[in-house]
Design a protein around this motif. Structure first.
Motif, PDB file in Angstrom:
ATOM      1  N   THR A 384     185.086  53.334  33.317  1.00 42.04           N
ATOM      2  CA  THR A 384     186.393  52.970  33.886  1.00 42.04           C
ATOM      3  C   THR A 384     185.991  52.593  34.978  1.00 42.04           C
ATOM      4  N   CYS A 385     187.005  51.357  35.338  1.00 42.02           N
ATOM      5  CA  CYS A 385     186.990  50.774  36.785  1.00 42.02           C
ATOM      6  C   CYS A 385     187.668  51.669  37.904  1.00 42.02           C
ATOM      7  N   TYR A 387     188.258  52.978  42.127  1.00 48.40           N
ATOM      8  CA  TYR A 387     188.103  52.626  43.679  1.00 48.40           C
ATOM      9  C   TYR A 387     188.082  54.082  44.407  1.00 48.40           C
ATOM     10  N   CYS A 401     193.114  48.791  39.155  1.00 53.06           N
ATOM     11  CA  CYS A 401     191.970  48.133  38.750  1.00 53.06           C
ATOM     12  C   CYS A 401     192.044  48.198  37.354  1.00 53.06           C
ATOM     13  N   SER A 403     189.741  47.104  33.370  1.00 52.87           N
ATOM     14  CA  SER A 403     188.366  46.719  32.809  1.00 52.87           C
ATOM     15  C   SER A 403     188.883  45.372  31.802  1.00 52.87           C
ATOM     16  N   SER A 406     183.791  44.933  28.647  1.00 49.72           N
ATOM     17  CA  SER A 406     182.706  45.924  28.875  1.00 49.72           C
ATOM     18  C   SER A 406     181.933  46.077  27.324  1.00 49.72           C
ATOM     19  N   THR A 411     180.038  45.747  32.794  1.00 50.42           N
ATOM     20  CA  THR A 411     181.595  46.052  32.810  1.00 50.42           C
ATOM     21  C   THR A 411     182.341  44.985  33.783  1.00 50.42           C
ATOM     22  N   CYS A 413     185.687  44.373  35.795  1.00 47.21           N
ATOM     23  CA  CYS A 413     186.527  44.800  36.432  1.00 47.21           C
ATOM     24  C   CYS A 413     187.517  43.730  37.261  1.00 47.21           C
ATOM     25  N   CYS A 415     190.618  43.886  40.010  1.00 41.04           N
ATOM     26  CA  CYS A 415     191.516  44.703  41.152  1.00 41.04           C
ATOM     27  C   CYS A 415     192.143  43.729  41.997  1.00 41.04           C
ATOM     28  N   PHE A 421     184.289  50.413  45.377  1.00 42.32           N
ATOM     29  CA  PHE A 421     184.733  50.437  43.855  1.00 42.32           C
ATOM     30  C   PHE A 421     183.336  50.891  43.277  1.00 42.32           C
ATOM     31  N   LEU A 423     182.009  52.336  38.814  1.00 45.05           N
ATOM     32  CA  LEU A 423     182.520  52.833  37.364  1.00 45.05           C
ATOM     33  C   LEU A 423     182.009  54.205  37.115  1.00 45.05           C
TER      34      LEU A 423
END
Length: 480
Positions: A384-385, A387, A401, A403, A406, A411, A413, A415, A421, A423
Motif C-alpha cells: 500500500t502506498c 505517506y 496516495c 497505487s 503493483s 509498486t 504510486c 500522490c 513516502f 510502501l
C-alpha cells in the motif's frame, strides 16, 4: 566617245546617295540605326545581362557601359567593365574589429555581416547594430526582477538584487528576494523529539540562515556552502539511522526527523551551484536537481536512486509562475536503513523517501507526482502506498496516495501532495479486519436497536390495551 561615257558614269555615281550602296562604318559601341541612316548607341546591358558578372549592376553609357559593385562588395576600381575587374565580398569584420561594439562579436557573410551579443547586451536596431547594455531593472515585462521586496541595481551587462533584512537571494544576486524564516532551525524542543547529532546540524543551518537574511543579497553564501551543508546532512542522517536501526521507533521522533530533513534540504538546495548534486553514503542517498533562469523551466523531471524513481514536471516543481524566484529545484532523499519507524505492527516493504520541490504549496498539487518503488523483498505482495502524516505524534496514512500498478517486485504510486513516502505490507489485511469489526459493531448496534424498539412497542401496546379496557367498564356498569 569612250571618255564621255566614263565621265557620265562617274557623274551618275556621285549623284546617287552613298548609304544606298555602301553601309556606313560605326564606331565601337554603336550600331547601324534600324529606323534611319547613321549609327545609334548599343545598350550592352540589355544585349548581355551577365556582362558585369555577379554582385554588380550594369550602367549603359554612349558608346560604352560600366559596372558598379553592390553594397558589401568591391573591385580594384570603382567603375569597370568585365575586362577590368570583378566584385568581391568585403570583410567588414576584418576591416573594423569594433563594428559590433565592445560587447558584440562580428560574423561576416556575403555582402554584409551580423552581430551576436554577450548575455546582458542586445541590439536596438537590426542584426548589424552595435550591442548595448540591457537595463534589466526597467526592462519590459520585468517589473520586479528582484521581487516586490527587493531593489534592483543595473550593472554593465548584468544586474544585482539588494534585499531588506529578513529576505535573501540564497547567494544568487540575480534571484528574487525571498522571505526566509530561521525559526525551524532552533534547538529541539522536547527530549522525546531530540535526535542524536542533529543539534550540531541545526546550529550550522541556523547560522547559515542568519547570514543569508542579513547579507542584503550582496554577499550571499560563500562558494560551495550548499555542497558542504548537504554532505553534513547526509552524514548526520546516516549516524541517526545507524543508532536507531533495530531499536523500534517513536512516532514523535520520526516526525521530527522527517520534518527536520525536509526543512534542512529546502534551505540547502537553492545554495547548490551545480545543476545536479548527488550524495550516496552508507545509509542515505540524495539527489537534487536545480535550474536557474529568468523564466520558469518547463518539461519533465526524473530523479532516481538505487530503489526509488521520482517522475514529475518543472511546472509542478515551480508552481505559480508569477512567484517564480529565479530558480527551481526537486529533491529525492532515500533512507536506506529505517526499517521500523514506529511501534505499530505495520511493516515497510520499501525504503522511506522524502520528496520536496521549490513550490511552496505542496498540499494539493495540480498534477500528482509518480513514485516507483522497488520492493525490499521480491515476494512482497498487497503493498500500500502511504505517506507520513504529522497528525498527532505522526503515523502512516493512505490519504492522497494511490497505487497505479503493483507486482511482486515494484509498486507505482501516485500522490497529490508532498511529504515522506513508503510502501507498507499488511495494511490491507488490517484494514479488512477493521472493516469487518465495523460491520460487526454496526450489526450488533442494529440488533440492539431492534430489541429496544420491540420492547418499546410491547410496552406501548400494553398501555393502549389497558387504557381501552379501563374506558369501557363504566359504560357496561351503566347498562346493567
Amino acid at each position: 566617245m569612250g571618255v564621255n561615257l566614263c565621265f557620265w558614269i562617274l557623274g551618275l555615281y556621285l549623284a546617287l546617295p552613298l548609304e544606298g550602296i555602301y553601309p556606313p562604318l560605326c564606331q565601337t559601341g554603336y550600331t547601324i540605326s534600324k529606323i534611319g541612316s547613321g549609327c545609334s548607341d548599343t545598350d550592352e546591358c540589355v544585349e548581355d545581362p551577365s556582362i558585369c558578372g555577379n554582385h554588380s549592376t550594369c550602367f549603359n553609357t554612349l558608346g560604352s557601359y560600366h559596372c558598379q559593385c553592390h553594397p558589401g562588395f568591391e573591385s580594384r576600381i570603382a567603375y569597370f567593365t568585365s575586362a577590368d575587374g570583378e566584385c568581391t565580398d568585403i570583410d567588414e569584420c576584418g576591416e573594423d574589429r569594433h563594428i559590433c561594439g565592445e560587447w558584440g562579436t562580428c560574423h561576416n557573410r556575403k555582402g554584409s555581416y551580423w552581430c551576436s551579443c554577450l548575455q546582458g547586451f542586445h541590439q536596438e536596431g537590426n542584426i548589424s547594430s552595435m550591442c548595448v547594455d540591457v537595463n534589466e531593472c526597467v526592462g519590459a515585462g520585468n517589473k520586479y526582477p528582484c521581487g516586490e521586496n527587493g531593489t534592483c541595481w543595473n550593472l554593465e551587462g548584468s544586474y544585482r538584487c539588494h534585499c531588506p533584512p529578513g529576505f535573501t537571494t540564497y547567494g544568487n544576486n540575480q534571484s528574487k528576494c525571498q522571505e526566509l524564516n530561521c525559526d525551524p532551525f532552533g534547538t529541539q524542543s522536547t527530549p522525546e523529539q531530540t535526535l542524536p547529532g542533529f543539534d550540531s546540524l541545526l546550529s550550522l543551518l541556523r547560522n547559515n540562515c542568519l547570514v543569508l537574511i542579513n547579507s542584503s543579497g550582496l554577499a550571499g553564501a560563500t562558494e560551495k556552502t550548499g555542497e558542504a551543508l548537504l554532505t553534513v546532512l547526509a552524514n548526520v542522517t546516516d549516524a541517526l539511522q545507524l543508532q536507531s536501526n533495530g531499536q523500534g521507533g517513536n512516532s514523535a521522533k520520526v516526525t521530527t526527523l522527517l520534518r527536520t530533513v525536509e526543512n534542512s534540504i529546502r534551505l540547502i538546495a537553492p545554495q547548490l551551484r551545480e545543476n545536479v548534486s548527488r550524495i550516496n553514503t552508507s545509509h542515505t542517498e540524495v539527489e537534487v536537481v536545480v535550474r536557474r533562469d529568468r523564466t520558469p523551466p518547463r518539461g519533465p523531471v526524473r530523479l532516481t536512486n538505487e530503489n526509488i524513481q521520482l517522475d514529475t514536471t518543472w511546472e509542478t516543481a515551480i508552481g505559480d509562475d508569477t512567484n517564480f524566484p529565479g530558480f527551481g529545484f526537486a529533491i529525492l532523499l532515500s533512507y536506506k536503513s529505517l526499517q521500523n519507524l514506529t511501534n505499530s505492527s505495520e511493516q515497510l516493504s520499501s525504503r522511506v523517501v522524502t520528496v520536496s520541490v521549490s513550490n511552496p504549496n505542496t498540499t494539493n498539487l495540480s498534477e500528482p507526482i509518480i513514485l516507483t518503488f522497488t520492493h525490499l523483498k521480491s515476494s512482497d505482495a498487497n503493498t500500500t502506498c502511504v505517506y507520513w502524516s504529522e497528525d498527532g505524534e505522526g503515523a502512516w496514512s493512505i490519504q492522497g496516495c494511490a497505487s497505479v500498478m503493483s507486482n511482486s517486485t515494484h509498486t507505482v504510486c501516485s500522490c497529490t501532495h508532498l511529504s515522506s513516502f513508503a510502501l507498507l505490507r499488511g495494511i490491507q489485511e488490517n484494514k479488512k479486519c477493521r472493516q469487518l469489526q465495523l460491520v460487526m459493531w454496526a450489526g450488533a448496534s442494529v440488533a440492539l436497536a431492534c430489541v429496544v424498539l420491540s420492547l418499546l412497542m410491547t410496552l406501548w401496546c400494553r398501555f393502549v390495551s389497558k387504557k381501552r379496557n379501563g374506558g369501557s367498564r363504566p359504560e357496561q356498569h351503566f347498562n346493567l
